[in-house]
Design an enzyme around this catalytic site. Sequence first.
Site, short mmCIF file in Angstrom:
data_model
loop_
_atom_site.label_atom_id
_atom_site.label_comp_id
_atom_site.label_asym_id
_atom_site.label_seq_id
_atom_site.Cartn_x
_atom_site.Cartn_y
_atom_site.Cartn_z
N GLY A 116 41.47 42.53 -1.13
CA GLY A 116 40.35 42.08 -0.32
C GLY A 116 39.83 40.72 -0.72
N LYS B 277 40.80 54.29 6.78
CA LYS B 277 40.39 53.66 5.52
C LYS B 277 39.12 54.32 5.04
CE LYS B 277 39.85 49.15 3.28
NZ LYS B 277 38.58 49.32 2.56
N GLY C 4 39.24 46.21 -6.05
CA GLY C 4 39.37 45.54 -7.33
C GLY C 4 40.73 44.93 -7.62
N CYS D 69 32.78 51.91 5.22
CA CYS D 69 31.69 50.94 5.18
C CYS D 69 30.36 51.63 4.91
CB CYS D 69 31.63 50.17 6.49
SG CYS D 69 30.33 48.90 6.53
N ASN E 203 43.11 50.49 -2.47
CA ASN E 203 42.26 49.32 -2.26
C ASN E 203 41.13 49.35 -3.29
OD1 ASN E 203 39.57 48.60 -0.08
ND2 ASN E 203 40.95 47.05 -0.87
#
Length: 340
Positions: A236, A142, A216, A103, A214
């Site tokens: 996502g 992640k 797109g 993040c 992960n």
Amino acid sequence: MRMLLADGMTSVDRRFAIAPMMEWTDRHCRFFHRLLTRRALIYTEMVTTGAVIHGDRARLLGRDPAEHPVALQLGGCDPRVLADCAAIGEDFGYAEINLNVGCPSDRVQEGRFGACLMAEPKLVGDCVAAMKAKVRVPVTVKCRIGIDEQDPEAALDALTSAVAQAGVDALVVHARKAWLKGLSPRENRDVPPLDYGRVHRLKAAHPRLAVLLNGGITSLEQTAEHLGRVDGVMMGRAAYQEPWRLLAVDPQLYRVPAPFADAKVAAAALIPYIERELARGARLHAITRHVLGLFRGVPGARAFRRHLATEAVKPGADAKTFRAALALMPDVGLAQTAAA
């Protein structure tokens, strides 16, 4: 006493996962997504260690048993505190504990967690090792392929080496950099270019490490293509904005029937949950906001969305409001929805 994985599960199938998304994948969203796919691994929003230690745990970590398998994503950088929070998450029955190292928001930078930890691979390894020593459920990370001016080859290799040595159970890689300086969190989801090849090379270099891709991913066709190169794929925004896609996950990826014949039947199955949650004090809009994209591209979808957008926010809105919106939709078969 810690809880074992629900339904006697001893491992987590990671072929397809729905990404953790702040302000999106709350417990209402997760329950709805689980109606659409029984097999996908789903994630909570990121919960900071400070919130877990000092906040209302029942509210922050509460989940419906029907959500399982669901992973808890934590944000933090103190190995001891993360280990304590991982144990708390295990007590709440989560199937996996995931550490957020991706993040890019200002908030996580100020707290020295999230994507900024890409610059501190040893610390991330220490965090993983501490959590692994405290819980029996899988511990995963992640991350991004790098941040700012980092070389993605060196940065991702360093992080992977650190967490692999610590015994990480899987690494989920968002296949683009995070720019902590100069881009907003929203821009960081689109502007840095995707580099799927970097994630494919990582998996090739670490054949024994479970690697998920992960970033797109918008279709199950893309998912199937990547599954030949990595162990799993995480979807996502496409899963959230067009949740009808999830009805095809079980038959296409797991070769088992979809939970419901079509999107309208699946939506109707949400009504008992709505009635229960409203009785507990929830507002209708908090639940139905996650359903708005279910019929995207299908005749009647605009009227469905408009009705919920205007009526579900009103005081006293209840399951009848949702039924009225659903009545605006024609009966739509699974094949029609999936082709929209």
